[in-house]
Design a protein around this motif. Structure first.
Motif: not given
Ligand code: SF4
Length: 332
Positions: A89-95, A170-175, A318-320, A324-329
């Motif tokens: 939840h905190a990570e998504l809040h930050l993003l 911005f990032y496509g239909p995630v939600f 969060m994987d999605e 979507a935000m191009k920070i998946s490593y």
């Protein structure tokens, strides 16, 4: 067939009272039949206003969960969890905070209102400004289809929808955009006639036994025009009658209305009938709660299990989001 998913939360501010029961919890219990339900004890939200003294949060978490279970939330059907045990939840809040313009948060009606109401606290913090954003993260991380709320919270859901639209743009239909599932508002006054609230010391709690409920209702404020037993009164201005509206059947309400307006009954008669119906309504809670309160370990186990289940869903979202935000490593 998959049932639509809903999410709602409560702050761990202490034991729950009849206002919480009639304003939200009872509705949640019913919603379990039709929806896949996620119910969260939002401990981080408590810190947005009570950061200076978090000493009772832990104790309050178990109180709230005990009340939930006593009221009929069923861990076999609903996911009951603690917000901070799902740190995603905190990570998504930050993003989301990267994307959402600050004026969107400043114009939320409760932002200024609460700052004024709680002027003894310094609420010029980022956490307080950002709490509707955290609330959005709470909802969308489960891709909730709807959020059961009272009318006062509807603007928050609307804000969540705007945030989802901006993110998806911005990032496509995630939600999906969460819908508002409006809970019918019932006025539940406290024993002094003001809104029932822990801070006014006027509340009837789910943990109160039948004798305590009787003792609290007996001196409850009534229509001030009924100074003597022979003075007629007006149920429409009487807080006891507001409680009749919530707990008594139509027949009793008609009896109280007629008796009040004609001075045919006294306020003590009226309160005795109310007490009877209220205790009948609360009987299943009174039957379950003491046993649950004697087993706090079981209550913790339910919350921890529920949090694991919620976390698995949040991690998948969060994987999605990261992709979507191009920070998946992850290694391709
Ligand atoms: S009779 Fe009942 S409704 Fe009328 S003033 Fe008394 S408590 Fe209120």
């Amino acid at each position: 067939m998959n049932r639509p998913r809903i999410l709602s939360g409560m702050r761990p501010t202490g034991p729950l009272h009849l206002g919480n029961l009639m304003g939200a919890l009872d509705n949640w219990v019913r919603l379990q039949d039709r929806y896949e339900c996620y119910f969260s004890i939002v401990d981080w939200h408590s810190l947005t206003t009570d950061y200076a003294d978090p000493s009772s949060i832990r104790e309050n978490v178990v109180e709230v969960a005990t009340d939930w279970l006593a009221a009929g939330l069923d861990p076999a059907r609903s996911t009951l969890f603690i917000q901070s045990l799902v740190p995603e939840h905190a990570e998504l809040h930050l993003l989301l905070s990267m994307v959402v313009p600050v004026p969107w948060l400043e114009r939320v009606p409760t932002y200024k209102e609460q700052q004024q109401q709680l002027s003894h606290k310094d609420l010029s913090t980022y956490g307080f400004l950002g709490y509707p954003l955290l609330q959005t993260a709470d909802i969308v991380i489960y891709k909730a289809d709807a959020v059961p709320v009272g009318e006062d919270q509807a603007p928050h859901v609307e804000l969540s929808r705007e945030i989802v639209r901006r993110f998806n743009h911005f990032y496509g239909p995630v939600f999906p955009e969460p819908q508002t599932l409006l809970t019918e508002a019932k006025r539940i006054p406290g024993t002094d006639g003001r809104k029932m609230s822990k801070s006014y010391a006027n509340a009837i709690y789910l943990e109160d036994d039948a004798d305590t409920v009787r003792q609290k209702l007996r001196p409850m404020l009534t229509d001030p025009a009924r100074k003597r037993r022979t003075d007629p009164g007006d149920p429409d201005v009487c807080p006891v009658f507001d409680l009749h509206r919530a707990f008594s059947p139509a027949e009793t309400r008609a009896w109280a209305t007629e008796g009040c307006r004609t001075a045919g009954i006294g306020c003590l008669d009226c309160k005795a009938k109310l007490t009877e119906h209220m205790l009948q309504y609360l009987a299943p809670i009174h039957a379950r709660r003491p046993e649950l309160a004697s087993r706090p370990d079981t209550v913790w186990d339910i919350l921890i299990e529920g949090s694991k289940k919620a976390r698995a869903v949040a991690q998948a979202t969060m994987d999605e989001v990261r992709a979507a935000m191009k920070i998946s490593y992850r290694k391709p």
